[in-house]
Design an enzyme around this catalytic site. Structure first.
Site, PDB file in Angstrom:
ATOM      1  N   ARG A 143      14.290 -32.181  56.565  1.00  0.00           N
ATOM      2  CA  ARG A 143      13.298 -30.929  56.897  1.00  0.00           C
ATOM      3  C   ARG A 143      12.503 -31.792  57.998  1.00  0.00           C
ATOM      4  NH1 ARG A 143      13.585 -30.292  51.274  1.00  0.00           N
ATOM      5  NH2 ARG A 143      14.532 -28.265  50.796  1.00  0.00           N
TER       6      ARG A 143
ATOM      7  N   LYS B  84       9.828 -30.561  49.281  1.00  0.00           N
ATOM      8  CA  LYS B  84       9.599 -29.475  48.807  1.00  0.00           C
ATOM      9  C   LYS B  84       9.674 -29.153  47.374  1.00  0.00           C
ATOM     10  CE  LYS B  84      11.148 -24.593  49.914  1.00  0.00           C
ATOM     11  NZ  LYS B  84      12.190 -23.734  50.650  1.00  0.00           N
TER      12      LYS B  84
ATOM     13  N   HIS C 219      15.065 -26.579  61.745  1.00  0.00           N
ATOM     14  CA  HIS C 219      15.710 -26.456  60.286  1.00  0.00           C
ATOM     15  C   HIS C 219      17.066 -25.836  60.132  1.00  0.00           C
ATOM     16  CE1 HIS C 219      14.211 -25.915  56.069  1.00  0.00           C
ATOM     17  NE2 HIS C 219      15.245 -24.877  56.013  1.00  0.00           N
TER      18      HIS C 219
ATOM     19  N   ARG D  98      20.095 -28.421  59.242  1.00  0.00           N
ATOM     20  CA  ARG D  98      20.662 -28.239  58.010  1.00  0.00           C
ATOM     21  C   ARG D  98      21.646 -27.217  57.647  1.00  0.00           C
ATOM     22  NH1 ARG D  98      17.206 -30.186  54.020  1.00  0.00           N
ATOM     23  NH2 ARG D  98      17.229 -28.460  52.936  1.00  0.00           N
TER      24      ARG D  98
ATOM     25  N   HIS E 244      18.407 -29.458  47.449  1.00  0.00           N
ATOM     26  CA  HIS E 244      18.309 -28.328  46.740  1.00  0.00           C
ATOM     27  C   HIS E 244      18.644 -28.638  45.185  1.00  0.00           C
ATOM     28  CE1 HIS E 244      19.363 -25.856  50.589  1.00  0.00           C
ATOM     29  NE2 HIS E 244      18.074 -26.248  50.517  1.00  0.00           N
TER      30      HIS E 244
ATOM     31  N   TYR F 141      18.884 -38.241  37.603  1.00  0.00           N
ATOM     32  CA  TYR F 141      20.196 -38.912  37.217  1.00  0.00           C
ATOM     33  C   TYR F 141      21.158 -38.685  38.084  1.00  0.00           C
ATOM     34  CZ  TYR F 141      24.565 -39.714  34.440  1.00  0.00           C
ATOM     35  OH  TYR F 141      26.093 -39.972  34.181  1.00  0.00           O
TER      36      TYR F 141
END
Length: 363
Positions: free
Chosen positions: A202, A232, A292, A295, A319, A329
């Site tokens: 970002r 974010k 942006h 992405r 995300h 993990y």
């Protein structure tokens, strides 16, 4: 200090040296012997006052979670409670708080348009009550039935981006960036745009990137460790770096000053929030392509390739799901396939750049 109480041998610790001095330890030993003389067990903990108010329970819940949270995230969480929840519910007895009370607090946050914050506060309140119930401080969770009453978030407005078929022209425009700026600023803008495109980052993740966040740039597995406070999702994000990115960073080193990778005009400051988007405007992409939106292009390429798992793509875009343990993990688990995916993306971008140069050479 060994001692006997109620016909049982016990051991009392006064703390670790040098945190506790010898003089302090002797004083505490003397106090312990006085307690024994009065028929009290010096090792028995005093019973704490029962928690009754929402604020007291919330602070206990927060203290219990703190060790597992990033310090920045823990601070933001408490700030939300202090700003919005405590004024409305803080002094109230836990057992007196109703669903309507919690909804009223949430509605006041929604009224200022902070829908993300309102949802998180509702979640925090629910967690605080679930923490309190087994300890006998509360009988039920008044926030449990509110999910269907929260104001829905507006539909996501996707950032403008060109179609994947126009990616070659965009890549060549970035590579040949020639904005009306000073030579150094042109170089920084070009590098920041290309770095963002290659890493799927970002805008703020790129512009605030610092040299000390990069690891192993001379090794086989270079990595960019983006701190949680800049993400974010409020969790640390690991970005495996392709050879082309490492090479780009090497070029940037030649004119980078201070701790920021992409330094601004003022020493010790990063490039501005608008540097890269203005760069897109200068290339002729106003209204057609945002930073942006890079992405989205990368995500479309990866999904259409059909050889990359969706969870690799989502993790590369940061995300991740909100389960802290599972996310951490998976972030490590998917590092190898994400390294391959981002490496192949970088190779594709490099091929488009080279193709553009070959076309120009034959014109």
């Amino acid at each position: 200090m060994k001692y006997r109480f109620a016909d049982k041998e016990k051991l009392l610790s006064f703390g670790r040296y040098p945190d506790v001095s010898l003089a302090d330890a002797r004083l505490r030993r003397a106090e312990a012997k006085v307690a024994l003389g009065q028929g009290r067990d010096p090792g028995a903990r005093e019973v704490a006052e029962p928690v009754t108010t929402f604020e007291a329970a919330a602070r206990e819940w927060h203290a219990n979670r703190c060790a597992s949270l990033d310090p920045g995230h823990a601070s933001r969480l408490m700030t939300r409670l202090e700003r919005d929840a405590f004024p409305a519910l803080g002094a109230r007895d836990l057992r007196s708080i109703t669903s309507a009370d919690v909804l009223g607090m949430v509605r006041s946050v929604e009224a200022r348009g902070a829908l993300d914050v309102s949802r998180r506060l509702k979640q925090h309140v629910s967690q605080i009550f679930r923490f309190s119930i087994p300890q006998g401080w509360a009988d039920n969770d008044p926030a449990a039935c509110l999910s269907g009453l929260l104001k829905p978030k507006p539909r996501t407005k996707h950032m403008a981006r060109v179609g994947l078929q126009e990616l070659p022209q965009l890549v060549r425009a970035i590579d040949g960036y020639d904005g009306d700026e000073t030579p150094r600023r042109r170089a920084v803008t070009r590098a920041a745009l290309l770095f963002t495109l290659l890493t799927w980052a970002r805008t703020n993740e790129t512009r605030l990137a610092r040299w000390d966040e990069f690891e192993g740039l001379d090794g086989a597995e270079p990595l960019w460790r983006v701190p949680a406070e800049r993400m974010k999702m409020e969790r640390e994000h690991l970005v495996p770096l392709a050879p082309d990115v490492v090479k780009l960073l090497g070029e940037v080193r030649a004119y980078s000053t201070g701790g920021y990778v992409f330094g601004g005009d003022k020493l010790g400051q990063p490039i501005s929030q608008n540097t890269m988007i203005y760069g897109c405007y200068r290339m002729g992409y106003r209204g057609r392509q945002t930073v942006h939106g890079f992405r989205g292009l990368a995500s479309t390429w990866a999904n259409e390739a059909e050889c990359y798992r969706s969870d690799w793509i989502e993790m590369a875009l940061a995300h991740a799901d909100r389960d802290d343990v599972r996310s951490a993990y998976n972030s490590a688990l998917y590092l190898t396939p994400r390294r391959r995916m981002l490496g192949e993306w970088a190779a594709y971008i490099s091929a488009l750049t080279l193709q553009g140069k070959n076309v120009s050479a034959h014109m």
